[in-house]
Write a protein that holds these residues in place. Structure first.
Motif, PDB file in Angstrom:
ATOM      1  N   GLY A 151       0.803  -1.224   0.000  1.00  0.00           N
ATOM      2  CA  GLY A 151       0.000   0.000   0.000  1.00  0.00           C
ATOM      3  C   GLY A 151       0.833   1.271   0.000  1.00  0.00           C
ATOM      4  N   ILE A 152       1.974   1.247  -0.673  1.00  0.00           N
ATOM      5  CA  ILE A 152       2.865   2.411  -0.738  1.00  0.00           C
ATOM      6  C   ILE A 152       2.218   3.503  -1.581  1.00  0.00           C
ATOM      7  CG2 ILE A 152       5.156   3.207  -1.466  1.00  0.00           C
ATOM      8  CD1 ILE A 152       6.093   0.299  -1.081  1.00  0.00           C
ATOM      9  N   ASP A 153       2.376   4.747  -1.145  1.00  0.00           N
ATOM     10  CA  ASP A 153       1.813   5.880  -1.871  1.00  0.00           C
ATOM     11  C   ASP A 153       2.669   6.158  -3.104  1.00  0.00           C
ATOM     12  OD1 ASP A 153       0.426   8.111  -2.644  1.00  0.00           O
ATOM     13  OD2 ASP A 153       1.360   9.453  -1.174  1.00  0.00           O
ATOM     14  N   ASN A 154       2.291   5.549  -4.229  1.00  0.00           N
ATOM     15  CA  ASN A 154       3.018   5.704  -5.481  1.00  0.00           C
ATOM     16  C   ASN A 154       2.018   5.574  -6.621  1.00  0.00           C
ATOM     17  OD1 ASN A 154       4.436   4.751  -7.952  1.00  0.00           O
ATOM     18  ND2 ASN A 154       6.261   4.914  -6.675  1.00  0.00           N
ATOM     19  N   LYS A 155       1.785   6.677  -7.329  1.00  0.00           N
ATOM     20  CA  LYS A 155       0.709   6.677  -8.332  1.00  0.00           C
ATOM     21  C   LYS A 155       1.021   5.767  -9.518  1.00  0.00           C
ATOM     22  CE  LYS A 155       2.230  10.726 -10.997  1.00  0.00           C
ATOM     23  NZ  LYS A 155       1.814  12.037 -11.527  1.00  0.00           N
ATOM     24  N   TYR A 156       2.313   5.591  -9.839  1.00  0.00           N
ATOM     25  CA  TYR A 156       2.662   4.721 -10.967  1.00  0.00           C
ATOM     26  C   TYR A 156       2.476   3.257 -10.589  1.00  0.00           C
ATOM     27  CZ  TYR A 156       4.642   8.914 -13.047  1.00  0.00           C
ATOM     28  OH  TYR A 156       4.803  10.176 -13.564  1.00  0.00           O
ATOM     29  N   LEU A 157       2.938   2.896  -9.397  1.00  0.00           N
ATOM     30  CA  LEU A 157       2.803   1.526  -8.927  1.00  0.00           C
ATOM     31  C   LEU A 157       1.342   1.112  -8.813  1.00  0.00           C
ATOM     32  CD1 LEU A 157       4.363  -0.974  -7.772  1.00  0.00           C
ATOM     33  CD2 LEU A 157       4.112   0.070  -5.524  1.00  0.00           C
ATOM     34  N   SER A 158       0.475   2.057  -8.445  1.00  0.00           N
ATOM     35  CA  SER A 158      -0.942   1.744  -8.211  1.00  0.00           C
ATOM     36  C   SER A 158      -1.820   1.933  -9.451  1.00  0.00           C
ATOM     37  CB  SER A 158      -1.488   2.616  -7.071  1.00  0.00           C
ATOM     38  OG  SER A 158      -1.364   3.992  -7.377  1.00  0.00           O
ATOM     39  N   ASN A 159      -1.221   2.232 -10.591  1.00  0.00           N
ATOM     40  CA  ASN A 159      -1.998   2.393 -11.815  1.00  0.00           C
ATOM     41  C   ASN A 159      -2.687   1.073 -12.172  1.00  0.00           C
ATOM     42  OD1 ASN A 159      -3.059   2.950 -14.342  1.00  0.00           O
ATOM     43  ND2 ASN A 159      -1.177   3.819 -15.175  1.00  0.00           N
ATOM     44  N   LYS A 160      -4.009   1.096 -12.236  1.00  0.00           N
ATOM     45  CA  LYS A 160      -4.784  -0.132 -12.488  1.00  0.00           C
ATOM     46  C   LYS A 160      -5.215  -0.262 -13.950  1.00  0.00           C
ATOM     47  CE  LYS A 160      -6.661  -0.089  -7.759  1.00  0.00           C
ATOM     48  NZ  LYS A 160      -5.705  -1.077  -7.277  1.00  0.00           N
ATOM     49  N   ASN A 161      -4.779   0.673 -14.795  1.00  0.00           N
ATOM     50  CA  ASN A 161      -5.233   0.667 -16.189  1.00  0.00           C
ATOM     51  C   ASN A 161      -4.191   0.131 -17.160  1.00  0.00           C
ATOM     52  OD1 ASN A 161      -7.732   1.957 -15.507  1.00  0.00           O
ATOM     53  ND2 ASN A 161      -6.629   3.901 -15.346  1.00  0.00           N
ATOM     54  N   ILE A 162      -3.170  -0.541 -16.638  1.00  0.00           N
ATOM     55  CA  ILE A 162      -2.120  -1.048 -17.503  1.00  0.00           C
ATOM     56  C   ILE A 162      -2.672  -2.179 -18.369  1.00  0.00           C
ATOM     57  CG2 ILE A 162       0.188  -2.051 -17.583  1.00  0.00           C
ATOM     58  CD1 ILE A 162       0.022   0.798 -16.477  1.00  0.00           C
ATOM     59  N   PRO A 163      -2.523  -2.085 -19.693  1.00  0.00           N
ATOM     60  CA  PRO A 163      -3.026  -3.159 -20.566  1.00  0.00           C
ATOM     61  C   PRO A 163      -2.198  -4.429 -20.384  1.00  0.00           C
ATOM     62  CG  PRO A 163      -1.736  -1.578 -21.820  1.00  0.00           C
ATOM     63  CD  PRO A 163      -1.898  -0.993 -20.452  1.00  0.00           C
TER      64      PRO A 163
END
Length: 312
Positions: A28-40
Motif C-alpha cells: 500500500g505504498i503511496d506511489n501513483k505509478y505503482l498503483s496504476n490499475k489501467n495497464i493493458p
C-alpha cells in the motif's frame, strides 16, 4: 522499510529483500505509478538470462579508469556514504531478448506446431522499452561492457584468494517510476553482509546467478504502455495491438554492486579496457555528477578516440 531522499527524489528501500511487483503493491505504498490499475495486458514475469554487465561513467571517470587500469570507487562517493561499491547493470542483448521470448512462448504453449512457431510474430520488441533495455544511459557517455563470468574471475583472483565471490540479496529500492533490485558481490571473508540472504541459483524469485549468467524475472519491461498483449489459446498464438491511450507504470531492473575496500582497484589490462568501452547517448534524467555535462553521441565518440590516442 526505509524512506529517504536520493537523486533529489524520494525512495523507499527494503534491505535484505527482493520484493516482487505484487508484494510491493500489497504494502500500500503511496506511489501513483505503482498503483496504476489501467495497464493493458503485457508479458509479465519474462525470464532473461544475461551474461554481460556494463558500467557507465562520464569523461572524468573514463580517464580515471584508464589511468588506474581498472575500476575503483570514486573518493567523493565514499565520502558521501554511497556504500563501498562499484556499480554494474545487466547488459541485455538482442539475443537475450530473443531467447526470453522463445522461453515465454513455450511456457504459454508447450505443444506448438512448427508452422505455429514459424508464423508467430515477435512480441517482446513492443514492450522492452524501459531504460533496462536501452543503449542510452543516465550515468554518462562511456560504457564498459564485460561478461559477468570474466568480471567475477578478475574479482575472485584479486580479492577473494582465488575463490568464488559470494552473491547476496542486498535491497529493493522503489523510486517514483523505477524498481531497482540490487545484488551485492563480496569476498567470503567480508562479514558486513552476513545478515543478507544468499542470492538464489534457481527459484521463483526476482533474480539469481547460475553458470555464468544472471537470470532476471522482469515484471515491468516498459515505462509507458502503448500496446496490449492478446493471447489466442485456440490458435496458440500471441499478438500485439494498440492500446487506446498511453499508460505510465513503474519499470524494474537489476544492479550488481561489487564490494570494494578503500584502496582497492579491480584491475583490467588497459588494452582490454580500450576494447570493452564504447560511447553512448545520455538519457533523461541525467545523473552525471557536476561539473560534467552530457555530450552528443558524435562528440562522445570523438572524445573517446582522442583519449585512447592520448593514453595508448
Amino acid at each position: 522499510m526505509m524512506t529517504q531522499k536520493a537523486r533529489d527524489c524520494k525512495r523507499t528501500t527494503f534491505e535484505g529483500h527482493h520484493l516482487s511487483l505484487s508484494e510491493l503493491k500489497e504494502l500500500g505504498i503511496d506511489n501513483k505509478y505503482l498503483s496504476n490499475k489501467n495497464i493493458p495486458a503485457y508479458p509479465e514475469s519474462v525470464v532473461f538470462s544475461v551474461q554481460k554487465v556494463s558500467h557507465v561513467t562520464g569523461e572524468s571517470g573514463l580517464r580515471a579508469i584508464f589511468n588506474n587500469s581498472g575500476f575503483r570507487q570514486p573518493p567523493e562517493l565514499a565520502a558521501n556514504a554511497q556504500g563501498p561499491f562499484i556499480w554494474w547493470s545487466l547488459a541485455v542483448t538482442s539475443d537475450d531478448i530473443y531467447s526470453a521470448e522463445e522461453h515465454f512462448l513455450t511456457s504459454l504453449f508447450p505443444r506448438r506446431s512448427s508452422s505455429q512457431i514459424r508464423n508467430q510474430p515477435s512480441i517482446l520488441e513492443h514492450f522492452t522499452s524501459s531504460k533496462a533495455f536501452q543503449e542510452k544511459s543516465a550515468y554518462g557517455n562511456f560504457r564498459f561492457t564485460f561478461s559477468l563470468k570474466e568480471l567475477l574471475w578478475h574479482y575472485g583472483k584479486q580479492f577473494c584468494s582465488g575463490q568464488s565471490p559470494v552473491f547476496r540479496v542486498y535491497e529493493t529500492v522503489l523510486y517514483k517510476q523505477e524498481i531497482q533490485y540490487t545484488v551485492v558481490v563480496h569476498p567470503h571473508y567480508i562479514n558486513l553482509y552476513d545478515d543478507y540472504p544468499r542470492l538464489p541459483r534457481q527459484s521463483d524469485g526476482v533474480c539469481g546467478y547460475y553458470d555464468g549468467a544472471m537470470w532476471w524475472r522482469c515484471q515491468a519491461p516498459s515505462e509507458v504502455y502503448m500496446n496490449k498483449l492478446e493471447v489466442n489459446s485456440c490458435r496458440r498464438r500471441v499478438d500485439v495491438s494498440s492500446h487506446y491511450k498511453e499508460e505510465y507504470y513503474v519499470w524494474d531492473h537489476v544492479c550488481i554492486a561489487f564490494h570494494m575496500e578503500p584502496g582497492w582497484v579491480l584491475r583490467v589490462d588497459r588494452n582490454k579496457l580500450f576494447k570493452r568501452v564504447n560511447a553512448c547517448e545520455v538519457s533523461y534524467p541525467c545523473l552525471l555528477r557536476p561539473p560534467e555535462t552530457p555530450l552528443s553521441l558524435n562528440v562522445a565518440e570523438r572524445k573517446l578516440a582522442q583519449i585512447k590516442t592520448e593514453m595508448g
